[in-house]
Design a protein around this motif. Structure first.
Motif, mmCIF file in Angstrom:
data_model
loop_
_atom_site.group_PDB
_atom_site.id
_atom_site.type_symbol
_atom_site.label_atom_id
_atom_site.label_comp_id
_atom_site.label_asym_id
_atom_site.label_seq_id
_atom_site.Cartn_x
_atom_site.Cartn_y
_atom_site.Cartn_z
ATOM 1 N N ASP A 103 -3.539 -9.770 2.016
ATOM 2 C CA ASP A 103 -2.177 -9.300 2.263
ATOM 3 C C ASP A 103 -2.033 -7.824 1.912
ATOM 4 O O ASP A 103 -1.364 -7.073 2.620
ATOM 5 N N LEU A 104 -2.650 -7.411 0.808
ATOM 6 C CA LEU A 104 -2.556 -6.009 0.396
ATOM 7 C C LEU A 104 -3.291 -5.102 1.382
ATOM 8 O O LEU A 104 -2.810 -4.013 1.695
ATOM 9 N N VAL A 105 -4.421 -5.552 1.897
ATOM 10 C CA VAL A 105 -5.134 -4.773 2.920
ATOM 11 C C VAL A 105 -4.210 -4.569 4.122
ATOM 12 O O VAL A 105 -4.104 -3.465 4.664
ATOM 13 N N ARG A 106 -3.531 -5.608 4.519
ATOM 14 C CA ARG A 106 -2.640 -5.553 5.680
ATOM 15 C C ARG A 106 -1.438 -4.642 5.420
ATOM 16 O O ARG A 106 -0.977 -3.945 6.316
ATOM 17 N N ALA A 107 -0.914 -4.625 4.199
ATOM 18 C CA ALA A 107 0.314 -3.893 3.896
ATOM 19 C C ALA A 107 0.091 -2.425 3.548
ATOM 20 O O ALA A 107 0.991 -1.612 3.715
ATOM 21 N N ALA A 108 -1.077 -2.100 3.059
ATOM 22 C CA ALA A 108 -1.326 -0.758 2.522
ATOM 23 C C ALA A 108 -2.064 0.123 3.518
ATOM 24 O O ALA A 108 -2.507 -0.321 4.570
ATOM 25 N N ASP A 109 -2.209 1.366 3.124
ATOM 26 C CA ASP A 109 -3.051 2.279 3.879
ATOM 27 C C ASP A 109 -3.759 3.207 2.894
ATOM 28 O O ASP A 109 -3.552 3.120 1.693
ATOM 29 N N GLY A 110 -4.623 4.048 3.408
ATOM 30 C CA GLY A 110 -5.315 5.018 2.578
ATOM 31 C C GLY A 110 -6.164 4.410 1.486
ATOM 32 O O GLY A 110 -6.806 3.373 1.675
ATOM 33 N N SER A 111 -6.123 5.042 0.320
ATOM 34 C CA SER A 111 -6.980 4.615 -0.787
ATOM 35 C C SER A 111 -6.591 3.239 -1.317
ATOM 36 O O SER A 111 -7.450 2.490 -1.771
ATOM 37 N N LEU A 112 -5.313 2.885 -1.246
ATOM 38 C CA LEU A 112 -4.901 1.551 -1.704
ATOM 39 C C LEU A 112 -5.490 0.478 -0.795
ATOM 40 O O LEU A 112 -5.963 -0.554 -1.270
ATOM 41 N N ARG A 113 -5.507 0.726 0.488
ATOM 42 C CA ARG A 113 -6.114 -0.227 1.425
ATOM 43 C C ARG A 113 -7.613 -0.357 1.158
ATOM 44 O O ARG A 113 -8.146 -1.464 1.147
#
Length: 160
Positions: A103-113
């Motif tokens: 879910d976090l991969v889907r919601a985030a971008d950049g370094s957080l992803r």
């Protein structure tokens, strides 16, 4: 918690943090019961989840949120009376952590992803080691279990 489809980065990071809290707790149980041959593996996983948890606390704050606190205790998905059950618990913990990181991969971008993708990969590898086999799409298999009534988003099977 929501289904993860419309969560923003903060909500997804909070869910990952909650899962990491539960995983740390769960590994405290599993590590105490796992056989001596796998104790180092359980200890390494415990420390990895603590490190991810601590990083997510900072991430949540950076995103403007107040990090979700750990519960005092978590209900386990099944009794863990012996080493075999401890190994099963460790695999379940990793599956559930993988779910929230997807879910976090889907919601985030950049370094957080990238960080979430790394965490998802690490959880999938640990789950495969504990289970002795992997799943075709880590993070998605757990979603199917959640739809069937399993509380996969709650880490070590807590009812928040």
């Amino acid at each position: 918690m929501s289904d993860g489809k419309n969560d923003g980065p903060l909500e997804a990071a909070q869910a990952a943090l909650a899962a990491e809290h539960a995983a740390v707790y769960g590994y405290g149980v599993a590590g105490g019961r796992v056989g001596s041959k796998r104790r180092a593996e359980a200890t390494a996983a415990f420390h990895a989840h603590r490190a991810r948890r601590d990083a997510l606390v900072r991430t949540v704050r950076d995103l403007g949120g107040e990090p979700v606190a750990s519960d005092a205790a978590y209900a386990l998905p099944f009794a863990v009376p012996d080493a075999a059950a401890a190994v099963r618990l460790a695999a379940v913990l990793e599956d559930r952590v993988g779910y929230v990181y997807s879910d976090l991969v889907r919601a985030a971008d950049g370094s957080l992803r990238r960080s979430a993708a790394d965490a998802l990969r690490e959880a999938a590898v640990r789950a495969a080691r504990w289970r002795g086999s992997g799943v075709p799409f880590p993070g998605l298999a757990e979603r199917a279990g959640a739809k069937a009534g399993t509380d996969a988003r709650a880490g070590a099977a807590t009812a928040h």
